[in-house]
Structure formats: structure tokens, C-alpha cells
Design an enzyme around this catalytic site. Structure first.
Site, mmCIF file in Angstrom:
data_model
loop_
_atom_site.group_PDB
_atom_site.id
_atom_site.type_symbol
_atom_site.label_atom_id
_atom_site.label_comp_id
_atom_site.label_asym_id
_atom_site.label_seq_id
_atom_site.Cartn_x
_atom_site.Cartn_y
_atom_site.Cartn_z
ATOM 1 C CD GLU A 83 13.538 -3.386 7.404
ATOM 2 O OE1 GLU A 83 12.042 -3.885 6.542
ATOM 3 O OE2 GLU A 83 13.772 -2.663 6.236
ATOM 4 N N GLY A 121 8.631 -4.032 -0.476
ATOM 5 C CA GLY A 121 8.297 -3.953 0.087
ATOM 6 C C GLY A 121 8.923 -4.312 1.158
ATOM 7 C CD GLU A 175 14.872 -6.314 -5.301
ATOM 8 O OE1 GLU A 175 15.607 -6.189 -3.645
ATOM 9 O OE2 GLU A 175 15.112 -6.835 -6.021
ATOM 10 C CB CYS A 223 14.955 -0.802 1.807
ATOM 11 S SG CYS A 223 16.144 -0.802 -0.165
ATOM 12 C CB THR A 277 4.123 -7.626 1.901
ATOM 13 O OG1 THR A 277 3.852 -6.331 3.443
ATOM 14 C CG2 THR A 277 2.756 -7.261 1.349
ATOM 15 C CE LYS A 315 -0.673 -1.141 -3.803
ATOM 16 N NZ LYS A 315 -0.697 0.224 -2.615
HETATM 17 O O1 TXE Z 1 5.000 -1.941 3.646
HETATM 18 P P1 TXE Z 1 4.159 -2.895 2.778
HETATM 19 P P2 TXE Z 1 4.819 -0.764 4.596
HETATM 20 C C1 TXE Z 1 9.348 -2.913 5.072
HETATM 21 C C2 TXE Z 1 9.968 -1.410 6.516
HETATM 22 C C3 TXE Z 1 8.241 -1.148 6.565
HETATM 23 C C4 TXE Z 1 7.065 -2.395 6.587
HETATM 24 C C5 TXE Z 1 6.196 -1.594 5.958
HETATM 25 O O2 TXE Z 1 10.007 -2.372 7.350
HETATM 26 O O3 TXE Z 1 8.120 -0.872 7.994
HETATM 27 O O4 TXE Z 1 8.498 -2.104 4.998
HETATM 28 O O5 TXE Z 1 5.886 -0.733 4.991
HETATM 29 C C6 TXE Z 1 1.242 -3.084 -1.029
HETATM 30 N N1 TXE Z 1 -0.406 -7.632 -1.808
HETATM 31 N N2 TXE Z 1 9.047 -1.725 3.813
HETATM 32 O O6 TXE Z 1 3.399 -0.866 5.589
HETATM 33 O O7 TXE Z 1 3.021 -3.131 3.298
HETATM 34 C C7 TXE Z 1 1.111 -1.600 -0.313
HETATM 35 O O8 TXE Z 1 -0.214 -1.170 -0.511
HETATM 36 C C8 TXE Z 1 0.065 -6.742 -2.572
HETATM 37 C C9 TXE Z 1 11.020 -2.073 2.845
HETATM 38 O O9 TXE Z 1 4.441 0.463 3.658
HETATM 39 O O10 TXE Z 1 4.848 -4.440 2.702
HETATM 40 C C10 TXE Z 1 2.783 -0.916 -1.236
HETATM 41 O O11 TXE Z 1 2.058 -0.591 -2.452
HETATM 42 N N3 TXE Z 1 0.266 -5.671 -1.764
HETATM 43 C C11 TXE Z 1 10.682 -1.121 2.223
HETATM 44 C C12 TXE Z 1 3.494 -2.213 -0.963
HETATM 45 O O12 TXE Z 1 3.210 -3.239 -1.213
HETATM 46 C C13 TXE Z 1 0.238 -5.205 -0.883
HETATM 47 C C14 TXE Z 1 10.415 -0.403 2.095
HETATM 48 C C15 TXE Z 1 4.417 -2.495 0.103
HETATM 49 O O13 TXE Z 1 3.614 -2.365 1.253
HETATM 50 C C16 TXE Z 1 0.343 -6.442 -0.048
HETATM 51 C C17 TXE Z 1 8.594 0.406 2.288
HETATM 52 C C18 TXE Z 1 -0.619 -7.124 -0.309
HETATM 53 N N4 TXE Z 1 -1.404 -8.283 0.529
HETATM 54 C C19 TXE Z 1 8.382 -1.197 3.256
HETATM 55 N N5 TXE Z 1 -0.260 -5.230 1.243
HETATM 56 C C20 TXE Z 1 12.519 -1.811 1.466
HETATM 57 N N6 TXE Z 1 12.852 -2.397 1.160
HETATM 58 O O14 TXE Z 1 12.578 -0.595 0.254
HETATM 59 C C21 TXE Z 1 0.520 -4.657 1.346
HETATM 60 N N7 TXE Z 1 0.913 -4.409 -0.276
#
Ligand code: TXE
Length: 483
Positions: free
Chosen positions: A386, A227, A249, A283, A231, A174
Site C-alpha cells: 500500500e 490504520g 480496519e 483506504c 500496526t 485516541k
Molecule cells: O498509521 P498507524 P499511520 C496505512 C497507510 C499508511 C500507514 C501508516 O498505509 O501509510 O497506515 O499510517 C495509532 N498501539 N493507513 O502511521 O501508525 C496511531 O497513533 C496503538 C491506512 O498513521 O497505523 C494512530 O492513531 N495504537 C488507514 C493509528 O494507530 C497505535 C488509514 C493509526 O496509525 C500504535 C491510515 C500502537 N502500537 C493509514 N501505533 C486506513 N485503512 O484507513 C500507532 N497507533
């Protein structure tokens, strides 16, 4: 208008219940397409296709699996110009960055794990005067879930699916709902690359809906997630009691530690890049710049002089160095952090505002000025949470120990950079900093064989090289009597 579809088995199809989500270009704020809003029933179908494909794929010789990965890598290479344009449009990142980093790395991820699986060793334990030999049989896990974020869309999507597929698993992947386009483009080439139907399924939709359905599916045995930390914690709460393997990660609040004996110009240039590349939405970006007292003023002034001249521009223009941030919600989150830092008494040195649209096309886009603060204590929110945007703080230190202490005074532990000409000091500081990755006099140099991941709130597990192949396999010890 683009219309994205799910890849399930051999079919490209909309979500079962026919719902859609808008896809928005962050540089303009305009709707440019729609993607399926998939739910649990779409995951169930993807699972059925994957489970059916597993017996054949898991027993396909590694050379056969590697050939499919290499062919997909080639298709990325042949379509790299369109992919880079799509990535820039979907994410807001400068097109030059998509061309030079995101798309080449997506190709390399697939090619790398094609070679890695062909050379993946297994252990054997042979006691002296042997009566028995133990060897480790590494089996593919089954059907696994790969969930990736929006900041490096195709780069991180392929970083997850490549080792999973190479190791013989079938995958339900996904991409982020915020940046789904390049994964959709890839899904059109999966069968052409030779993957049997069902080996790789790509479902689109919201995290709490389709993502949650993947994580909570009783027969999906492993979850690889990149992410946000919140989450990640939620996923762990769901998948932990189901005894799934998990690689998480998560976020970072990475320190750059600048000692007085550094190569000043190199440290300055690289720190600007490590702070503001991809609008600070990596990140691994530095967000806390720790500077030794004796060069603090000089380093700060030189940094402000350069950062003050940086302005976001239309990401589609070839020379652009800074583009749009990924969404309106994310721009608002960044601005809230900036306001909170000021409320906490931090001194704003430059930036601090929403940036003007660089041209008429980008009137409705989401741009933030590169922003630098000082005088924020280590416990301030701006030094603890962050931001994931173009916002950094400067802090002063006097001794090596104080630098390490400051570096460790955040809940995160992903990466650090250390700038000094003294190799012994660099080594001591790297050893003292709680992080999964330390760069000495460089940043973002990535050898795909090395372990990648964080400690503390930055996650659990390591990706990269053998670590990823070990994660995506289940070791079975086999003990053979040789008497
Ligand atoms: O991340 P999410 P978002 C951090 C950064 C950012 C914050 C939010 O601080 O501001 O995360 O970003 C999926 N069950 N990083 O909102 O929500 C979602 O659809 C399963 C750090 O994008 O964590 C997406 O595909 N999956 C980071 C993925 O998880 C779920 C890079 C990431 O989304 C879910 C990006 C659930 N319950 C953001 N909820 C890094 N470390 O590289 C969401 N998702």
C-alpha cells in the site's frame, strides 16, 4: 498557536508529565500548535473516569443516549465551517472535500447511530411445542478503546465512538497524533451535548505510547482500530492473548476492473476520482487499474491526458481538487515507492516527482504529483504494498478469469470497483474477488447500514450498521422455562 488538551472525565487537561508534541500544517510545513504527549498514566486516569461513569451510562435508556449523540451531531453541524477549515489545515486535504465529505459524515455518523440504537433488534429462538424460550440479551461491554488514523480524521473518529457510545459503553478514544485538531474541537462540546463526565474521554499522543497503553490496559475490553496493517498486527499480538474483542480496519491495494463494455466516460471520470481523491490517502482508493486489452490503449491515453493536467494546489483555496499529503515522512514514503517502482522496471506515464509549491504560503509544504505507472508485473512491490498516496498502476487483462486472478494477487482485500454493463459478469467478478466491499459502476457510495471492512491483510471484523452495534455489545443467551 493552538494548544490542544486531553478530555478526561469533566476536565480538559495537558498530559500528566507535561510533555507536548508539535502539530504541523502539511501544506506549509509550519508548526501551528501542540498536543499533549500522553502516556500510560493518562490512560489510567481516563480509565478510572470511564469505569466510574459506566454503571449509569450503560443503564441510561437508549433514548437518553441517543439524545446525547444527536446533540453532539447538532454541535458539529453548527460548527461545520470551522471544523472543515481545521480539518483541511491539519490534514492537507482540499477544503471543499472537508466541507462536502468529512464534516457532514462526522455529523451523520453520530445521528445515524443515535437512530440505530433505538431500533437495534435482538434475537429470540422459540422451538416448536415450546418448553423453553431463548433470547439474546446484548449488553454493553464496559470501557472500550477507539483508535483512529489521520486520513479521514473526524470522519473515522466519530465512526468508531458513535456506535460504542450508543451501545452503552464508555470510551477512551485516541485520534491520530498527526491530525488531532478536530477531535480536540469535539472534546470541548462533549459535556455540552449532555454526556456525563467520563463517558467519552479523548487522549492525545503517540501510537506506541498512549495507543499502546490503551491496547494493553488490562480492563479495556475491546479495541476498535483503523490504520496501517503493520500496526494492526502489532495490536492483535498485544490484545489477542488478553482475549479482547478486536475490530481491525487496515490497509488496501484496491483493484479497479475496467471491462471493454463499460460506460467509458463514467468509468474514466470515477477511476480518476477513486485513485486521487484525498491525494490517494483513503483506504478505499483504487491503486491497481486493471483494463481489458481491447480498450487498454484508449483508456490509458484518456486517463493520462486528464491526470497529466492535475496539479496539487493550496488546500485552503476553495476550488482545489488535490491538496498536500499528510506529512514529510509520508511524502518521503510515497517518493520511495515511486523510485522503487522505476527500479523494478515500471514505465512512468505521468507525475513521479515532488510537486512545486503552488504559492508562497505553501513553500514548505508536502506535495506529490499524481503519478501513473504501467508495465509493472503483479508481483512488483508497487502492486503489492500500500502506497497510500497519489500513485496508481495500469495492468492489462484479456479474460474475466484473468481479471479476477490479477485482482486477487495482492495480500490485501478491502474493496474493488468493477466497470461493465453486463450485470451477470459484474456479479460473477464481484463474487470472485477477495474483498469486503465491491462497487459495480460506482465508487465510495456508502450506506451506513452496510457491512464495512476487509479480508486478508485488510483486517478482521465488520463495522457499519448492526455489525458495529454487535461488536460493541456482548451477547448473553438467556433461556427461560415456560412450562
Ligand atoms: O498509521 P498507524 P499511520 C496505512 C497507510 C499508511 C500507514 C501508516 O498505509 O501509510 O497506515 O499510517 C495509532 N498501539 N493507513 O502511521 O501508525 C496511531 O497513533 C496503538 C491506512 O498513521 O497505523 C494512530 O492513531 N495504537 C488507514 C493509528 O494507530 C497505535 C488509514 C493509526 O496509525 C500504535 C491510515 C500502537 N502500537 C493509514 N501505533 C486506513 N485503512 O484507513 C500507532 N497507533
Amino acid at each position: 498557536m493552538l494548544q490542544l488538551l486531553n478530555l478526561i472525565g469533566s476536565e480538559l487537561k495537558p498530559a500528566n508529565d507535561g510533555e507536548w508534541l508539535d502539530q504541523i500544517e502539511p501544506a506549509t510545513g509550519e508548526i501551528t500548535g501542540r498536543l499533549p504527549r500522553s502516556k500510560a498514566s493518562d490512560v489510567d486516569q481516563a480509565y478510572a473516569a470511564a469505569a466510574q461513569a459506566f454503571p449509569t451510562w450503560s443503564t441510561t435508556p437508549v433514548e437518553g443516549r441517543a439524545a446525547c449523540l444527536r446533540k453532539l451531531a447538532q454541535l458539529i453541524s453548527h460548527n461545520s465551517a470551522q471544523l472543515a477549515e481545521a480539518e483541511s489545515r491539519d490534514n492537507g486535504k482540499p477544503i471543499s472535500l472537508a466541507q462536502s465529505v468529512d464534516i457532514p459524515r462526522a455529523e451523520q455518523n453520530l445521528a445515524f447511530f443515535a437512530s440505530a440504537i433505538e431500533q437495534f433488534p435482538s434475537e429470540a429462538h422459540i422451538p416448536a411445542g415450546p418448553s423453553h424460550i431463548n433470547y439474546t440479551h446484548r449488553k454493553p461491554i464496559g470501557v472500550v478503546g477507539c483508535i483512529s488514523p489521520w486520513n479521514l480524521p473526524l470522519y473515522l473518529f466519530t465512526w468508531k465512538i458513535a456506535p460504542a457510545l450508543a451501545a452503552g459503553n464508555c470510551v477512551i478514544a485516541k485520534p491520530s497524533e498527526i491530525t488531532p485538531v478536530t477531535a480536540w474541537m469535539l472534546s470541548q462540546w462533549v459535556l455540552e451535548a449532555g454526556f456525563p463526565p467520563g463517558v467519552l474521554n479523548i487522549v492525545h499522543g503517540l501510537g506506541p505510547e498512549v495507543g499502546q497503553a490503551i491496547v494493553s490496559h488490562p480492563s479495556i475490553k475491546a479495541i476498535s482500530f483503523t490504520g496501517g496493517t503493520v500496526t494492526g498486527a502489532h495490536i492483535a499480538r498485544t490484545a489477542g492473548p488478553m482475549f479482547k474483542k478486536m475490530s481491525l480496519e487496515l490497509g488496501g491495494k484496491n483493484p479497479a476492473i475496467i471491462f471493454a463494455d463499460c460506460d467509458f466516460e463514467k468509468a474514466l471520470q470515477t477511476t480518476i476520482r477513486s485513485s486521487f481523491a484525498n491525494q490517494g490517502q483513503i483506504c478505499l482508493c483504487s491503486s491497481r487499474i486493471l483494463i481489458e486489452d481491447s480498450i487498454y490503449d484508449r483508456f490509458r491515453d484518456a486517463l493520462i491526458e486528464k491526470v497529466g493536467r492535475m496539479q496539487p494546489n493550496d488546500p485552503m483555496i476553495p476550488g482545489t481538487k488535490m491538496g498536500a499529503v499528510v506529512s514529510l515522512a509520508h511524502r518521503d514514503k510515497i517518493m520511495e515507492h515511486i523510485q522503487s517502482a522505476q527500479a523494478e522496471g515500471a514505465t512512468l506515464l505521468c507525475g513521479g516527482s515532488i510537486a512545486d509549491a503552488p504559492n508562497a504560503r505553501c513553500e514548505g509544504g508536502y506535495f506529490v504529483q499524481p503519478t501513473v505507472f504501467e508495465d509493472a508485473g503483479p508481483e512488483c512491490r508497487i502492486n503489492q504494498e500500500e502506497v497510500f498516496g497519489p500513485v496508481i498502476t495500469l495492468q492489462r487483462f484479456h479474460t474475466e478469469n484473468e481479471a479476477v486472478q490479477l485482482a486477487n494477487s495482492s495480500p490485501f482485500g478491502l474493496a474493488c470497483t468493477i466497470w461493465t454493463q453486463h450485470i451477470g459478469k459484474a456479479h460473477r467478478v464481484a463474487a470472485g474477488v477477495e474483498s469486503g466491499i465491491a462497487w459495480i459502476n460506482c465508487w465510495l457510495v456508502r450506506d451506513l447500514r452496510t457491512p464495512f471492512g476487509g479480508v486478508k491483510d485488510s483486517g478482521v471484523g465488520r463495522e457499519g450498521g448492526w455489525n458495529a452495534l454487535q461488536f460493541f455489545t456482548e451477547p448473553q443467551n438467556v433461556c427461560v422455562s415456560i412450562t
